[in-house]
Design a protein around this motif. Structure first.
Motif, PDB file in Angstrom:
ATOM      1  N   LYS A 166      22.454  43.024  30.889  1.00  0.00           N
ATOM      2  CA  LYS A 166      22.302  43.802  29.664  1.00  0.00           C
ATOM      3  C   LYS A 166      21.862  42.908  28.523  1.00  0.00           C
ATOM      4  O   LYS A 166      22.518  41.900  28.229  1.00  0.00           O
ATOM      5  N   MET A 167      20.766  43.240  27.907  1.00  0.00           N
ATOM      6  CA  MET A 167      20.217  42.483  26.779  1.00  0.00           C
ATOM      7  C   MET A 167      19.728  43.466  25.731  1.00  0.00           C
ATOM      8  O   MET A 167      19.429  44.624  26.050  1.00  0.00           O
ATOM      9  N   PRO A 168      19.636  43.013  24.461  1.00  0.00           N
ATOM     10  CA  PRO A 168      19.088  43.904  23.430  1.00  0.00           C
ATOM     11  C   PRO A 168      17.640  44.272  23.765  1.00  0.00           C
ATOM     12  O   PRO A 168      16.910  43.474  24.365  1.00  0.00           O
ATOM     13  N   GLY A 169      17.250  45.470  23.384  1.00  0.00           N
ATOM     14  CA  GLY A 169      15.861  45.873  23.596  1.00  0.00           C
ATOM     15  C   GLY A 169      14.899  45.044  22.761  1.00  0.00           C
ATOM     16  O   GLY A 169      13.757  44.817  23.157  1.00  0.00           O
ATOM     17  N   GLN A 170      15.366  44.590  21.576  1.00  0.00           N
ATOM     18  CA  GLN A 170      14.561  43.736  20.711  1.00  0.00           C
ATOM     19  C   GLN A 170      15.353  42.447  20.466  1.00  0.00           C
ATOM     20  O   GLN A 170      16.476  42.494  19.965  1.00  0.00           O
TER      21      GLN A 170
ATOM     22  N   ILE B  20      10.198  39.687  29.436  1.00  0.00           N
ATOM     23  CA  ILE B  20      10.874  39.247  28.213  1.00  0.00           C
ATOM     24  C   ILE B  20       9.856  38.493  27.365  1.00  0.00           C
ATOM     25  O   ILE B  20       9.254  37.515  27.825  1.00  0.00           O
ATOM     26  N   THR B  21       9.667  38.957  26.142  1.00  0.00           N
ATOM     27  CA  THR B  21       8.742  38.282  25.226  1.00  0.00           C
ATOM     28  C   THR B  21       9.436  37.038  24.669  1.00  0.00           C
ATOM     29  O   THR B  21      10.513  37.129  24.074  1.00  0.00           O
TER      30      THR B  21
ATOM     31  N   GLU C 289      11.576  44.518  28.199  1.00  0.00           N
ATOM     32  CA  GLU C 289      10.980  45.759  28.694  1.00  0.00           C
ATOM     33  C   GLU C 289      11.198  45.868  30.196  1.00  0.00           C
ATOM     34  O   GLU C 289      10.842  44.974  30.955  1.00  0.00           O
ATOM     35  N   LYS C 290      11.812  47.004  30.597  1.00  0.00           N
ATOM     36  CA  LYS C 290      12.071  47.240  32.020  1.00  0.00           C
ATOM     37  C   LYS C 290      10.956  48.069  32.633  1.00  0.00           C
ATOM     38  O   LYS C 290      10.373  48.930  31.981  1.00  0.00           O
TER      39      LYS C 290
ATOM     40  N   VAL D   1      10.762  38.917  35.134  1.00  0.00           N
ATOM     41  CA  VAL D   1      12.079  38.697  35.729  1.00  0.00           C
ATOM     42  C   VAL D   1      12.427  39.856  36.656  1.00  0.00           C
ATOM     43  O   VAL D   1      11.846  40.938  36.580  1.00  0.00           O
ATOM     44  N   LYS D   2      13.388  39.606  37.546  1.00  0.00           N
ATOM     45  CA  LYS D   2      13.955  40.673  38.374  1.00  0.00           C
ATOM     46  C   LYS D   2      15.443  40.422  38.522  1.00  0.00           C
ATOM     47  O   LYS D   2      15.921  39.282  38.421  1.00  0.00           O
ATOM     48  N   GLY D   3      16.215  41.499  38.758  1.00  0.00           N
ATOM     49  CA  GLY D   3      17.654  41.382  38.892  1.00  0.00           C
ATOM     50  C   GLY D   3      18.043  40.542  40.090  1.00  0.00           C
ATOM     51  O   GLY D   3      17.465  40.662  41.181  1.00  0.00           O
ATOM     52  N   ALA D   4      19.074  39.667  39.885  1.00  0.00           N
ATOM     53  CA  ALA D   4      19.525  38.792  40.974  1.00  0.00           C
ATOM     54  C   ALA D   4      20.999  38.990  41.282  1.00  0.00           C
ATOM     55  O   ALA D   4      21.554  38.311  42.147  1.00  0.00           O
ATOM     56  N   GLY D   5      21.653  39.946  40.614  1.00  0.00           N
ATOM     57  CA  GLY D   5      23.060  40.211  40.857  1.00  0.00           C
ATOM     58  C   GLY D   5      23.961  39.253  40.108  1.00  0.00           C
ATOM     59  O   GLY D   5      23.533  38.193  39.616  1.00  0.00           O
ATOM     60  N   SER D   6      25.240  39.671  39.976  1.00  0.00           N
ATOM     61  CA  SER D   6      26.256  38.835  39.308  1.00  0.00           C
ATOM     62  C   SER D   6      25.841  38.477  37.892  1.00  0.00           C
ATOM     63  O   SER D   6      26.106  37.363  37.409  1.00  0.00           O
ATOM     64  N   GLY D   7      25.145  39.396  37.195  1.00  0.00           N
ATOM     65  CA  GLY D   7      24.770  39.167  35.812  1.00  0.00           C
ATOM     66  C   GLY D   7      23.643  38.173  35.639  1.00  0.00           C
ATOM     67  O   GLY D   7      23.448  37.657  34.541  1.00  0.00           O
TER      68      GLY D   7
END
Length: 705
Positions: free
Chosen positions: A576-580, A620-621, A603-604, A638-644
């Motif tokens: 979870k990260m801020p959109g901006q 991510i800019t 951006e997802k 980037v892509k999700g890698a699990g465990s945050g």
């Protein structure tokens, strides 16, 4: 409501007394002539398109008869204001009061082909006949009563006496002879209201002059406002919410003349307060509250035309309403009528303003059987006997004395015979194996009007039609119906070719027998549902297989939902990260600029968010598009890698770029292998002129001005 072609045409023939007594009497000037002239203007303003108004001036007549016909012929198809102005501007000379004028007008009226005929007499004094004054009051009344009694029955008479000297006629409402008297200007408007209601089928609403508000509880098609007073005018009509209601037609102004219209009495002054304006609003006025907007009104008269229709229906002896007239059996019924909305056909409220009126509502119906009219009329609630053949009922509703609406019922009546079916062999059932079969037929006994059909009828009639379905709603092939050896005995077999039944789970069958045919030209009608037990003798695995195949769609849907749930559980999502996010731009040489906050974006890829099992991806800019002192990519993929954690998928592009990039203090150009970072990683890009620092968890904060 009456359709346009049903609105009656009217012939209104007015006898106008312009004798000297209307202008002067007893050595004093009189203004009675202005009352009469004002009355004629009001009548002219209310003419409908099909109406004709002829005006007979008494000064044009004598014992020798008239030189011509009426002085004025006004058509309702002309503009109302033009008709009013024609009367307003007409000049006259004083004469006597010859009764020959009334006779001439009545004679002309007899020749009219109008639907309604009205003879209106406006006078203030005694008549002359053959040049002699009718001076004995009893004789005058007897003479005039005798004349009006002998008139044609379709002629209506309204006699308006102006002043108190006029000898009255005998009013006879049954013969449509009416007498009114107006002694001054304060009475003339009320009398004109009564006369207008009578002649023009207008109905009055009590409207206070002060507020102009009134409420209606039945729909209207027209609302006509007549205001009287010096300088009075109607400016509009609004509903309860203040919105304009209906379409306002051009106003018609009526008034006494500005000066005398008789050269012999040129100094005679007319009544000044006889001024008014008539405005009609047309449209669909739903029940509710309305307000007349008027200026300088001393008297406000409001009239309406209801927008109504009449409905007729029959009820049985038990009070059940008949709605389907397509196949009506002969017999006794009660006939009922009711007024309904002419706008949408909805019922009127109980105790509405029409029912509360003095005259209420009356109904009558004329009935024709096979084209022959019955010798009586029927009222609301009467019993009517319907016989075989065509029946036509013409219904008329009369309300508010002068309003009529009609409707018709047309249908065919049959002396039908009722057919009943009764199951005789209740133990008979069907068996489902390789095919649907029965060890013995289902036996049903049929009666007509409670009796077995005769041998001749049995041979003549066709077998009833039969349909079948299982209790779960599956339509089955029609079973076979045969006549037994005994009249009235029906044998029913299952359809052995039925295949669909074997593909479904077991259910009992419902058979519907229907008789609908003419025997000896008389309808035989009847229907019966019979439930037949069905034994499912198929092997267990056959029934299970059919159950599975029948519900295969549900099984596949459940498997799909389970797969989606597992996919969601194992799916690797981005932290979870801020959109901006905030990018801090710091110049290497402080003299060339100052520190700035620049907006970056997380951006997802939306598609990756919803596909099970597939990791979420995005960008991510880390350097804004305005920066021109770098050679590395401006966005990390980037892509999700699990465990945050998340994995940088375009790492090679940063390693091979001339611009140095570090993450959490580690330079990417020296990094080997797969790089995974968290949501709070610090990314620094070293440009030629500026250093760009991004902490992924820091939300973008614009610089304060």
């Amino acid at each position: 409501m009456l359709a346009a072609e049903e609105i009656p045409s009217r012939a209104v023939y007015v006898v106008y007394d312009d004798s000297g007594s209307m202008y002067s009497g007893g050595g004093q000037a009189r203004d009675r002539w202005s009352y009469a002239k004002y009355a004629m203007e009001v009548f002219a303003s209310m003419l409908n398109e099909k109406d004709q108004m002829n005006v007979y001036y008494m000064s044009d007549y004598s014992k020798d008869g008239p030189a011509d016909g009426p002085r004025m012929e006004l058509s309702g198809s002309s503009l109302p204001q033009k008709n009013v102005e024609k009367i307003h501007e007409e000049m006259t000379v004083s004469g006597w009061t010859p009764f020959e004028t009334v006779e001439a007008a009545a004679s002309d009226l007899e020749k009219s082909d109008a639907d309604e005929k009205w003879l209106v007499v406006l006078t203030d004094g005694d008549f002359q006949k053959d040049g002699d004054v009718l001076d004995e009051k009893d004789q005058v009344t007897e003479f005039m009563d005798d004349f009006f009694e002998k008139k044609e029955k379709d002629i209506n008479v309204t006699f308006l006496a102006i002043g108190n000297e006029v000898v009255p006629i005998t009013e006879d409402e049954e013969d449509h002879v009416y007498f009114e008297r107006a002694e001054n200007s304060s009475q003339i408007l009320g009398k004109l209201t009564d006369i207008s209601n009578r002649i023009f089928n207008m109905n009055r609403i009590e409207v206070p002059v002060k507020t102009g508000e009134f409420t209606i509880d039945v729909p209207m098609s027209e609302i006509t406002v007549f205001t009287q007073g010096n300088g009075s005018a109607v400016t509009g009509l609004v509903d309860g919410s203040g919105k304009p209601a209906g379409t306002m037609e051009s106003p018609v102004k009526v008034s006494a003349t500005e000066s005398s219209d008789n050269p012999s009495y040129k100094d005679n002054v007319p009544v000044r307060d006889l001024q008014g304006e008539l405005v009609t609003f047309s449209g669909e006025f739903e029940p509710g509250t309305y307000k007349v907007q008027a200026e300088n009104a001393q008297i406000l008269e409001t009239f309406y035309k209801p927008d109504l229709d009449v409905a007729a229906y029959l009820t049985t002896a038990t009070g059940d309403r008949i709605d389907d007239f397509s196949e009506l059996p002969a017999g006794d019924y009660q006939i009922h009528f009711e007024l309904i909305s002419g706008i949408d056909g909805s019922p009127l409220p109980e105790h509405n303003m029409i029912e509360r009126s003095e005259d209420g509502v009356s109904y009558k119906a004329v009935v024709r059987n096979n084209g022959k009219e019955l010798d009586r009329t029927f009222d609301n609630g009467d019993t009517i006997t319907l016989q075989q053949g065509s029946m036509d009922i013409d219904v008329t509703a009369e309300f508010l004395k002068y309003n009529t609406v009609t409707t018709s019922l047309n249908y065919s009546v049959w002396n039908k015979k009722t057919v009943e079916f009764k199951e005789r062999d209740s133990d008979a059932g069907w068996k489902l194996g390789e095919k649907l079969e029965a060890e013995s037929p289902l036996v049903v006994h049929m009666t007509v009007e409670g009796k077995e059909p005769s041998s001749g009828e049995w041979n003549m009639m066709k077998v009833p039609t039969a349909s079948a379905k299982s209790k779960n709603g599956l339509e089955l092939d029609p079973p076979l119906v045969e006549k037994g050896d005994t009249p009235g005995e029906l044998l029913i077999y299952p359809n052995v070719e039925q295949k669909e039944f074997r593909k479904r789970t077991y259910e009992d069958a419902v058979i519907t027998l229907t008789m609908d045919e003419e025997v000896n030209s008389i309808p035989w009608k009847g229907k019966k549902e019979i439930t037949v037990p069905v034994t499912d003798a198929r092997p267990f695995w056959v029934r299970w297989q059919e159950t599975f195949m029948q519900n295969i769609g549900w099984f596949l849907l459940i498997l799909l939902l389970i797969g989606v749930l597992i996919g969601e559980l194992v799916k690797k999502r981005l932290p979870k990260m801020p959109g901006q996010i905030n990018i801090e731009s710091m110049p290497k040489n402080r003299r060339k600029g100052k520190r700035q906050n620049v907006r970056g974006y997380v951006e997802k890829n939306l598609l990756s968010c919803f596909i099970p099992f597939v990791p979420e991806t995005g960008t991510i800019t880390i350097v804004s598009k305005e920066a021109d002192d770098i050679s590395c990519p401006r966005k990390m993929e980037v892509k999700g890698a699990g465990s945050g954690k998340m994995e940088i998928t375009n790492l090679s592009k940063f390693k091979n770029a001339e611009t140095r990039v570090s993450i959490d203090g580690e330079n990417l150009d020296q990094f080997e292998g797969t790089l995974r970072i968290g949501r709070s990683a610090e990314i620094v890009v070293y440009g030629d002129e500026n250093t760009y620092t991004t902490v992924l968890s820091d939300k973008y904060v614009p610089e304060e001005e």
